[in-house]
Design a protein around this motif. Structure first.
Motif, PDB file in Angstrom:
ATOM      1  N   THR A  55       0.857  -1.186   0.000  1.00 17.06           N
ATOM      2  CA  THR A  55       0.000   0.000   0.000  1.00 17.06           C
ATOM      3  C   THR A  55       0.891   1.233   0.000  1.00 17.06           C
ATOM      4  O   THR A  55       2.118   1.150   0.105  1.00 17.06           O
ATOM      5  CB  THR A  55      -0.920   0.031   1.235  1.00 17.06           C
ATOM      6  N   GLY A  56       0.262   2.392  -0.091  1.00 15.20           N
ATOM      7  CA  GLY A  56       1.010   3.645  -0.073  1.00 15.20           C
ATOM      8  C   GLY A  56       0.630   4.526  -1.243  1.00 15.20           C
ATOM      9  O   GLY A  56      -0.312   4.239  -1.990  1.00 15.20           O
ATOM     10  N   ARG A  57       1.379   5.592  -1.390  1.00 14.66           N
ATOM     11  CA  ARG A  57       1.126   6.565  -2.463  1.00 14.66           C
ATOM     12  C   ARG A  57       2.443   6.867  -3.164  1.00 14.66           C
ATOM     13  O   ARG A  57       3.471   7.082  -2.519  1.00 14.66           O
ATOM     14  CB  ARG A  57       0.525   7.858  -1.885  1.00 14.66           C
ATOM     15  N   LEU A  58       2.401   6.875  -4.473  1.00 12.16           N
ATOM     16  CA  LEU A  58       3.595   7.092  -5.287  1.00 12.16           C
ATOM     17  C   LEU A  58       3.325   8.256  -6.239  1.00 12.16           C
ATOM     18  O   LEU A  58       2.368   8.218  -7.016  1.00 12.16           O
ATOM     19  CB  LEU A  58       3.928   5.825  -6.065  1.00 12.16           C
ATOM     20  N   ALA A  80      17.656   9.012  -0.174  1.00  9.67           N
ATOM     21  CA  ALA A  80      17.163   8.557   1.124  1.00  9.67           C
ATOM     22  C   ALA A  80      15.998   7.592   1.018  1.00  9.67           C
ATOM     23  O   ALA A  80      15.538   7.076   2.041  1.00  9.67           O
ATOM     24  CB  ALA A  80      16.746   9.761   1.968  1.00  9.67           C
ATOM     25  N   ALA A  81      15.498   7.328  -0.182  1.00  7.10           N
ATOM     26  CA  ALA A  81      14.364   6.402  -0.318  1.00  7.10           C
ATOM     27  C   ALA A  81      14.768   5.024   0.204  1.00  7.10           C
ATOM     28  O   ALA A  81      15.808   4.489  -0.182  1.00  7.10           O
ATOM     29  CB  ALA A  81      13.942   6.302  -1.778  1.00  7.10           C
ATOM     30  N   PRO A  82      13.974   4.430   1.117  1.00  9.00           N
ATOM     31  CA  PRO A  82      14.336   3.113   1.664  1.00  9.00           C
ATOM     32  C   PRO A  82      14.459   2.065   0.569  1.00  9.00           C
ATOM     33  O   PRO A  82      13.772   2.114  -0.451  1.00  9.00           O
ATOM     34  CB  PRO A  82      13.154   2.795   2.606  1.00  9.00           C
ATOM     35  N   ALA A  83      15.339   1.109   0.807  1.00 12.84           N
ATOM     36  CA  ALA A  83      15.605   0.088  -0.208  1.00 12.84           C
ATOM     37  C   ALA A  83      14.367  -0.724  -0.542  1.00 12.84           C
ATOM     38  O   ALA A  83      14.217  -1.212  -1.663  1.00 12.84           O
ATOM     39  CB  ALA A  83      16.733  -0.831   0.259  1.00 12.84           C
ATOM     40  N   GLN A  84      13.451  -0.902   0.443  1.00 13.05           N
ATOM     41  CA  GLN A  84      12.282  -1.735   0.195  1.00 13.05           C
ATOM     42  C   GLN A  84      11.055  -0.918  -0.204  1.00 13.05           C
ATOM     43  O   GLN A  84       9.958  -1.444  -0.283  1.00 13.05           O
ATOM     44  CB  GLN A  84      11.947  -2.555   1.455  1.00 13.05           C
ATOM     45  N   SER A  85      11.232   0.386  -0.475  1.00  6.30           N
ATOM     46  CA  SER A  85      10.086   1.254  -0.709  1.00  6.30           C
ATOM     47  C   SER A  85       9.443   0.994  -2.061  1.00  6.30           C
ATOM     48  O   SER A  85      10.040   0.416  -2.976  1.00  6.30           O
ATOM     49  CB  SER A  85      10.519   2.725  -0.631  1.00  6.30           C
ATOM     50  N   ILE A  86       8.191   1.463  -2.197  1.00 12.46           N
ATOM     51  CA  ILE A  86       7.475   1.324  -3.466  1.00 12.46           C
ATOM     52  C   ILE A  86       8.142   2.154  -4.558  1.00 12.46           C
ATOM     53  O   ILE A  86       7.989   1.844  -5.740  1.00 12.46           O
ATOM     54  CB  ILE A  86       5.990   1.738  -3.305  1.00 12.46           C
ATOM     55  N   VAL A  87       8.895   3.194  -4.169  1.00 13.66           N
ATOM     56  CA  VAL A  87       9.599   4.001  -5.171  1.00 13.66           C
ATOM     57  C   VAL A  87      10.604   3.136  -5.905  1.00 13.66           C
ATOM     58  O   VAL A  87      10.650   3.083  -7.134  1.00 13.66           O
ATOM     59  CB  VAL A  87      10.305   5.195  -4.504  1.00 13.66           C
ATOM     60  N   ARG A  88      11.431   2.431  -5.163  1.00 14.95           N
ATOM     61  CA  ARG A  88      12.450   1.588  -5.781  1.00 14.95           C
ATOM     62  C   ARG A  88      11.820   0.406  -6.509  1.00 14.95           C
ATOM     63  O   ARG A  88      12.356  -0.062  -7.516  1.00 14.95           O
ATOM     64  CB  ARG A  88      13.460   1.137  -4.737  1.00 14.95           C
TER      65      ARG A  88
END
Length: 308
Positions: A91-94, A277-285
């Motif tokens: 879940t989340g927002r991108l 700084a985006a976490p390695a497990q984030s939806i961004v990556r």
């Protein structure tokens, strides 16, 4: 203020029917459970349990706090589940910024794949300022931007991920003197009237102007259309020739010819930019990885088409 942990102990006593049973379920001693309930009663200022035979039963106040403890427990469980989904990227927002020619060929298929894999993620897509969407990422207004940039000169704090190289092609009107050549020398276009297909500033224009400089000339623009489809229309009408990146030629005009260029071949490098700084497990990556796979598939398809 009422102690939430003590309310959960009260809930265990009411649910099990005795202090001894609650202690066994919680892994406490009966004395510790009694002390927690007594402390909660002191906080509430009213009795919460009353003895009945060998067990206990809740008073009206005890039932009230047990009801709220149950609600709190459900909310905490929901919060833990939602937090786990967010940490896992379910879940989340991108928020993504992209430029037009990257939209159809890269962003659209990548988004379709990403949504199948992560349907709970909300994606906010917006066409970026074609000159430079990087500040959107640096200021935190976007998580990710698709940009055209050389692999140097980026500000600190951002990460650059190469997606693909997008070579330019020369677009000629039918019957042009160079129409019979499968590959056109860039220097042979020096005396031609040019139709601009992009903004006369920014990284895309720099790619073309630097290639022309390397070939020994500066293009003479008779039209600035700032749009690939419109530029093809001017070329088809015989106004001039144009250089358009391959991604911008997904729908070629029927009355133009498209040829490769060499010596040199202008190539714009397309990258994804995200904050370091985006976490390695984030939806961004995760989305960046999907973009990379989509770009790889696109280049393989283009290579197969070129061989055919």
């Amino acid at each position: 203020m009422l102690d939430v942990r003590r309310m959960q102990v009260l809930r265990a006593v009411v649910t099990s029917g005795s202090v001894t049973a609650a202690a066994a379920n919680l892994g406490y001693t009966p004395s510790a459970v009694s002390q927690q309930v007594a402390a909660l009663e002191k906080q509430a200022g009213i009795a919460l349990l009353e003895r009945v035979g060998r067990g206990v039963q809740p008073t009206a106040a005890g039932l009230l706090l047990t009801k709220h403890a149950d609600t709190i427990s459900r909310f905490v469980a929901e919060a833990e589940t939602e937090l786990a989904d967010l940490q896992a990227g379910r879940t989340g927002r991108l928020t993504i910024r992209y430029f037009a020619t990257a939209g159809a060929s890269l962003v659209a298929p990548a988004l379709a794949t990403f949504r199948r894999e992560r349907p709970g993620v909300q994606v906010d897509l917006k066409l970026a300022d074609p000159e430079d969407p990087l500040p959107e990422v640096m200021r935190g207004r976007a998580d990710l931007a698709i940009v055209v940039r050389p692999p140097h000169g980026f500000a600190e704090g951002v990460r650059l991920v190469h997606l693909l190289d997008d070579p330019y092609r020369v677009v000629l009107p039918r019957g042009h003197r160079l129409a019979g050549k499968p590959v056109v020398e860039l220097a042979d276009l020096g005396d031609e009237p040019w139709v601009g297909s992009e903004l006369p500033i920014g990284p895309c224009f720099e790619v073309v102007s630097q290639a022309c400089a390397a070939a020994g000339f500066s293009p003479s623009f008779v039209v600035q259309s700032e749009d690939h489809a419109t530029a093809q229309g001017f070329v088809a009408a015989g106004v001039g020739i144009s250089l358009i990146p391959r991604l911008g030629l997904q729908s070629p005009h029927p009355d133009v010819l498209i040829r490769e260029i060499r010596r040199p071949e202008p190539i714009r490098a397309i990258h994804a930019v995200l904050r370091e700084a985006a976490p390695a497990q984030s939806i961004v990556r995760s989305f960046v990885e999907t973009l990379r796979q989509t770009a790889g598939d696109h280049q393989r398809d283009q290579g197969t088409a070129g061989q055919g």
